[in-house]
Motif scaffolding. Structure first.
Motif, short mmCIF file in Angstrom:
data_model
loop_
_atom_site.label_atom_id
_atom_site.label_comp_id
_atom_site.label_asym_id
_atom_site.label_seq_id
_atom_site.Cartn_x
_atom_site.Cartn_y
_atom_site.Cartn_z
N ALA A 198 -8.07 -0.43 -4.21
CA ALA A 198 -8.86 -1.31 -3.35
C ALA A 198 -8.21 -2.68 -3.32
O ALA A 198 -7.23 -2.94 -4.02
CB ALA A 198 -10.31 -1.41 -3.85
N GLY A 199 -8.80 -3.57 -2.52
CA GLY A 199 -8.25 -4.91 -2.47
C GLY A 199 -9.10 -5.86 -1.66
O GLY A 199 -10.07 -5.47 -1.00
N TYR A 232 -3.92 4.14 5.20
CA TYR A 232 -4.09 3.93 3.77
C TYR A 232 -5.53 3.63 3.35
O TYR A 232 -5.94 4.02 2.25
CB TYR A 232 -3.24 2.74 3.31
CG TYR A 232 -1.78 2.82 3.63
CD1 TYR A 232 -0.94 3.63 2.87
CD2 TYR A 232 -1.23 2.08 4.67
CE1 TYR A 232 0.42 3.70 3.16
CE2 TYR A 232 0.13 2.14 4.95
CZ TYR A 232 0.95 2.96 4.20
OH TYR A 232 2.29 3.02 4.48
N CYS A 233 -6.24 2.89 4.18
CA CYS A 233 -7.49 2.28 3.72
C CYS A 233 -8.55 2.24 4.80
O CYS A 233 -8.25 2.22 5.99
CB CYS A 233 -7.24 0.81 3.33
SG CYS A 233 -6.20 0.56 1.91
N LEU A 276 0.82 -1.21 0.00
CA LEU A 276 0.00 0.00 0.00
C LEU A 276 0.86 1.27 0.00
O LEU A 276 0.50 2.28 -0.59
CB LEU A 276 -0.94 0.00 1.21
CG LEU A 276 -2.04 -1.07 1.16
CD1 LEU A 276 -2.75 -1.16 2.51
CD2 LEU A 276 -3.05 -0.77 0.05
N ALA A 277 2.02 1.18 0.66
CA ALA A 277 2.92 2.34 0.71
C ALA A 277 3.57 2.62 -0.64
O ALA A 277 3.73 3.78 -1.03
CB ALA A 277 4.00 2.12 1.77
N GLU A 320 -11.74 -6.68 3.20
CA GLU A 320 -11.92 -5.77 2.07
C GLU A 320 -11.22 -4.45 2.37
O GLU A 320 -11.34 -3.91 3.48
CB GLU A 320 -13.41 -5.52 1.85
CG GLU A 320 -13.71 -4.52 0.75
CD GLU A 320 -15.17 -4.09 0.76
OE1 GLU A 320 -15.91 -4.54 -0.12
OE2 GLU A 320 -15.57 -3.33 1.68
N LEU A 321 -10.49 -3.95 1.39
CA LEU A 321 -9.75 -2.69 1.53
C LEU A 321 -10.27 -1.68 0.52
O LEU A 321 -10.47 -2.02 -0.64
CB LEU A 321 -8.26 -2.92 1.28
CG LEU A 321 -7.60 -4.07 2.05
CD1 LEU A 321 -6.22 -4.33 1.49
CD2 LEU A 321 -7.53 -3.75 3.53
N VAL A 322 -10.46 -0.45 0.96
CA VAL A 322 -10.83 0.64 0.06
C VAL A 322 -9.90 1.81 0.35
O VAL A 322 -9.90 2.34 1.47
CB VAL A 322 -12.31 1.06 0.23
CG1 VAL A 322 -12.62 2.23 -0.70
CG2 VAL A 322 -13.24 -0.11 -0.04
N ARG A 323 -9.11 2.18 -0.63
CA ARG A 323 -8.13 3.25 -0.45
C ARG A 323 -8.82 4.56 -0.08
O ARG A 323 -9.87 4.90 -0.60
CB ARG A 323 -7.33 3.43 -1.74
CG ARG A 323 -6.32 4.56 -1.72
CD ARG A 323 -5.04 4.21 -1.01
NE ARG A 323 -4.19 3.32 -1.79
CZ ARG A 323 -2.92 3.08 -1.50
NH1 ARG A 323 -2.35 3.64 -0.43
NH2 ARG A 323 -2.22 2.24 -2.23
N ARG A 324 -8.20 5.27 0.84
CA ARG A 324 -8.67 6.61 1.18
C ARG A 324 -7.46 7.51 1.40
O ARG A 324 -6.33 7.03 1.56
CB ARG A 324 -9.55 6.57 2.42
CG ARG A 324 -8.84 6.19 3.70
CD ARG A 324 -9.82 6.16 4.85
NE ARG A 324 -9.17 5.73 6.08
CZ ARG A 324 -9.83 5.29 7.14
NH1 ARG A 324 -11.15 5.21 7.11
NH2 ARG A 324 -9.19 4.92 8.23
#
Length: 286
Positions: free
Chosen positions: A147-148, A179-180, A139-140, A205-209
């Motif tokens: 997303a992921g 990150y998410c 993520l970095a 579940e990941l959602v970038r912010r």
């Protein structure tokens, strides 16, 4: 070899061909259930416009499912025999999609750039032993990932999604929140893996912010997080005294940031930690 996703028999055949003995050191547990693979791909929301980054593809179970839905898959695999065999497996089972695969033989923790096209999603069955550092590293270094969906040990899944104030809230929870937004979206039983692990897995579940708005760097914020949770039962003024030089200096910074010096790190949000780092960097201490 037949086309399609991998089944238990094929998984064992591939392992025997490669003389592969899955190791706990590498956290190797291979998914052998096609329904689980399809469930993960569907939950990840993979579209024909996406390039998916997969960490630790192993024998290719999830890779094959992703290739059916994505524009491309970039698979990072540390083990030479697995990285070498994966393109052949894809060519045998999904020949129409073989050109969508790129294999990078490397330690995912050392990969800091990739050739274009860049990944837009991360979807992976992450090795249990390095799941958190690998996820944070990806993520970095790949901000284009929007997303992921990651499968991790159930206990790790709980830590990743834990809110402030909960028993499982800690360093992984806060750093991921930089990150998410993360939420747990399901569980996966041990029976869909070979070898069978002794724990359940969880889907996150990941959602970038956007990260917190702050003049402090991510490294400065993460240093505060590390110090706060190194002694998580201590009040912040005590937990941060080593980093700031003294308990009095820590109290001064915390007060300046609008944080109660008697609070504990486990009740703070990532934005709170960013405010502490910013107050420190503005010259209140040192």
């Amino acid at each position: 070899m037949a086309e399609g996703l991998l089944d238990p028999r094929t998984i064992r055949q591939l392992a025997a061909e490669l003389d592969l003995r899955p190791t706990k050191q590498r956290g190797q547990n291979f998914v052998h259930d096609p329904n689980t693979v399809r469930r993960i791909v569907a939950a990840a929301g993979v579209t024909p416009a996406d390039v998916v980054l997969e960490i630790g593809p192993g024998l290719g179970s999830l890779t094959l499912g992703l290739l059916e839905s994505a524009a491309g898959v970039v698979a990072i695999e540390i083990e030479h025999s697995l990285a070498e065999r994966l393109p052949q497996t894809v060519a045998e089972r999904l020949p129409a999609f073989a050109n969508r695969l790129r294999v990078v033989e490397a330690d995912a923790l050392r990969v800091e750039e990739l050739d274009d096209p860049q990944p837009t999603l991360v979807v992976a069955n992450l090795p249990y032993n390095v799941s958190v550092p690998v996820l944070l590293h990806v993520l970095a270094h790949f901000p284009v990932i929007r997303a992921g969906m990651v499968m991790v040990q159930a206990e790790v899944a709980d830590r990743l999604v834990a809110p402030p104030g909960s028993r499982t809230y800690g360093i992984p929870s806060v750093k991921l929140a930089w990150y998410c937004a993360a939420r747990r979206v399901g569980s996966v039983p041990p029976t869909v893996f070979w070898p069978v692990p002794n724990v359940d897995s969880g889907l996150v579940e990941l959602v970038r912010r956007d990260p917190p708005v702050t003049t402090a760097s991510r490294e400065e914020v993460f240093a505060i997080i590390d110090a706060a949770f190194a002694q998580r039962r201590k009040m912040l003024r005590a937990a941060l005294s080593g980093l700031f030089g003294s308990s009095a200096a820590a109290s001064e910074v915390l007060t300046s940031a609008g944080i109660d010096p008697q609070a504990r790190g486990e009740v703070l949000t990532v934005d709170d930690f960013a405010r502490i780092a910013e107050a420190r960097s503005l010259g209140t201490v040192g």
